[in-house]
Design a protein around this motif. Sequence first.
Motif, mmCIF file in Angstrom:
data_model
loop_
_atom_site.group_PDB
_atom_site.id
_atom_site.type_symbol
_atom_site.label_atom_id
_atom_site.label_comp_id
_atom_site.label_asym_id
_atom_site.label_seq_id
_atom_site.Cartn_x
_atom_site.Cartn_y
_atom_site.Cartn_z
ATOM 1 N N SER A 373 0.821 -1.214 0.000
ATOM 2 C CA SER A 373 0.000 0.000 0.000
ATOM 3 C C SER A 373 0.859 1.270 0.000
ATOM 4 O O SER A 373 0.349 2.353 -0.304
ATOM 5 C CB SER A 373 -0.906 0.017 1.231
ATOM 6 N N ASP A 375 1.665 2.932 2.368
ATOM 7 C CA ASP A 375 0.851 3.851 3.157
ATOM 8 C C ASP A 375 1.684 4.895 3.902
ATOM 9 O O ASP A 375 1.250 6.045 4.047
ATOM 10 C CB ASP A 375 -0.056 3.089 4.136
ATOM 11 N N PRO A 381 -5.636 9.386 3.003
ATOM 12 C CA PRO A 381 -6.290 8.078 3.044
ATOM 13 C C PRO A 381 -6.838 7.644 1.687
ATOM 14 O O PRO A 381 -6.874 6.441 1.385
ATOM 15 C CB PRO A 381 -7.418 8.273 4.066
ATOM 16 N N ILE A 384 -4.110 5.935 -0.279
ATOM 17 C CA ILE A 384 -3.844 4.598 0.261
ATOM 18 C C ILE A 384 -4.912 3.621 -0.216
ATOM 19 O O ILE A 384 -4.600 2.521 -0.698
ATOM 20 C CB ILE A 384 -3.790 4.646 1.796
ATOM 21 N N MET A 400 0.044 -3.218 5.086
ATOM 22 C CA MET A 400 -0.348 -1.926 5.643
ATOM 23 C C MET A 400 0.201 -1.826 7.066
ATOM 24 O O MET A 400 0.862 -2.743 7.545
ATOM 25 C CB MET A 400 -1.874 -1.760 5.618
ATOM 26 N N THR A 407 -3.819 5.236 7.406
ATOM 27 C CA THR A 407 -4.163 3.883 6.987
ATOM 28 C C THR A 407 -5.482 3.442 7.607
ATOM 29 O O THR A 407 -6.335 2.847 6.933
ATOM 30 C CB THR A 407 -3.051 2.903 7.380
ATOM 31 N N ALA A 410 -8.257 5.085 5.923
ATOM 32 C CA ALA A 410 -8.536 4.548 4.586
ATOM 33 C C ALA A 410 -9.319 3.250 4.625
ATOM 34 O O ALA A 410 -9.873 2.826 3.589
ATOM 35 C CB ALA A 410 -7.218 4.311 3.851
#
Length: 473
Positions: A373, A375, A381, A384, A400, A407, A410
């Motif tokens: 991701s 992230d 978000p 992500i 993640m 995160t 998201a």
Amino acid sequence: MINYVDPSGVHGLNVRTVAAGDSADPHMYAAYPSIDDAPRLNEKLLKTVKEQLDRFGRDASRDADLPHREFNIDWQLAAASDQVIGVRLRIGESVGAGWSESRTTVWYDRTDSRVLDSAALLKDRPALEELASIVRDRLAGPRRETSSRTVKADPGLFDSLGFNPRGDLVVEFDDNQVGAASLGRVAVAVPASEAEPLLSATGARAQRAALKTTSEPGSKLWKEFIAEAGTAKPPAASSQTGSVDCAKAKCVALTYDDGPGPDTGRLLDLLGADHARATFFSLGANASARPEPLKRMMREGHLVANHTWSHRDLTALTDNRITDQLNRAQYAITQTIGQVPALLRPPYGATDDRIASIAAGRGLAVVRWSADSRDLRTADPKVIAKRVVAEAKPGAIILMHDVYRPTVDATPEILRRLREKGYTFVTVPELYGSLGMLPGGTYNSGDSTGWNDLGGPKSSGDTQAPLQRPTTP
């Protein structure tokens, strides 16, 4: 040796993380505690961590071609009472020339809400000069490989002071300050009777707090440790294992590293509302500090796995240090959830045959990922969520971090959009069904034999192989 405090008993304690991401070079990871009723302490610790990260970043950029560039901060509580808190940061780094460590201990006096450097445990300048003289005398003794000439009455040199269970004042030095880094940690214990006349009021409070944390062999805690260590426990598994057949359902495994963190509870709320399961690769240090989220994970059908003790790149460690990183995390997690983790995610995904072999000896399968991701590289978000949805395929293992608020923010979008595509969220071992996962095997993604690369059922003419079969050393 300093007898550190169990952080799980400190009310309002969370673990904060600053990291560059698993695919970043150099590897950088830092963790430190935050305590609800000590905001000034939290600010000081964050400032210290960021200053160290910035310094390392500058150093590493000058040596960009050197291997094994890594930075790591972990922490311990030197004391914790209703009057004083001591936080010891251990700062390790490597830029091609081997690993070295420095240490600094920050103190917080609750009685007047003051944050203090370690030298403030001493009452005045003459006390610092007297301490420097005592330390010089002790370093000039039988350990000829240390140098007493470098010890001056400099507050910066005495930046990591604490107390052992006898009340002795322990002075810690950084690598290469009074001896070569190959010596490891160098410390001098000044007997309590000599130290007491030198202490400030805060120093006296810190000494009393340390005396209350004794855990000598023979105590109840020590006996429980021995008893628990010899008690067999089952391998960790989701309580809902077997409820989904991933040969028929479009399965994906959401995985979260580095926690538990301040937002892990909220993440569990979101996953629970969607009836989604996930795999949490928890750091042993964080699990020890915050055991309750791990217990909740297991109750709610998730899976808890090993992410080492303090997030070191295992490929840069000796065998015995790799073993220590795995064993300490295994013990902390096992004591919390009552089951033995069967999966290991090496920090940064860095692994090799040597690590896989050591993991196999501890019953651990090595898990990497097929979808990153990334992230930690964005605070948005939506970005992500977009990355996760774009990279998701049947059998994907998605990386993640539950310590990162964007995160968690998201997550609702990730769950909604992947549900719309027909995905079911399972723990990593469920991707493999009856094949199972072998200790020492390395897994990047699950078996997708029933699905084509577009995420739909295969027709009779499809001949696509599984995304990833386990590899063994």
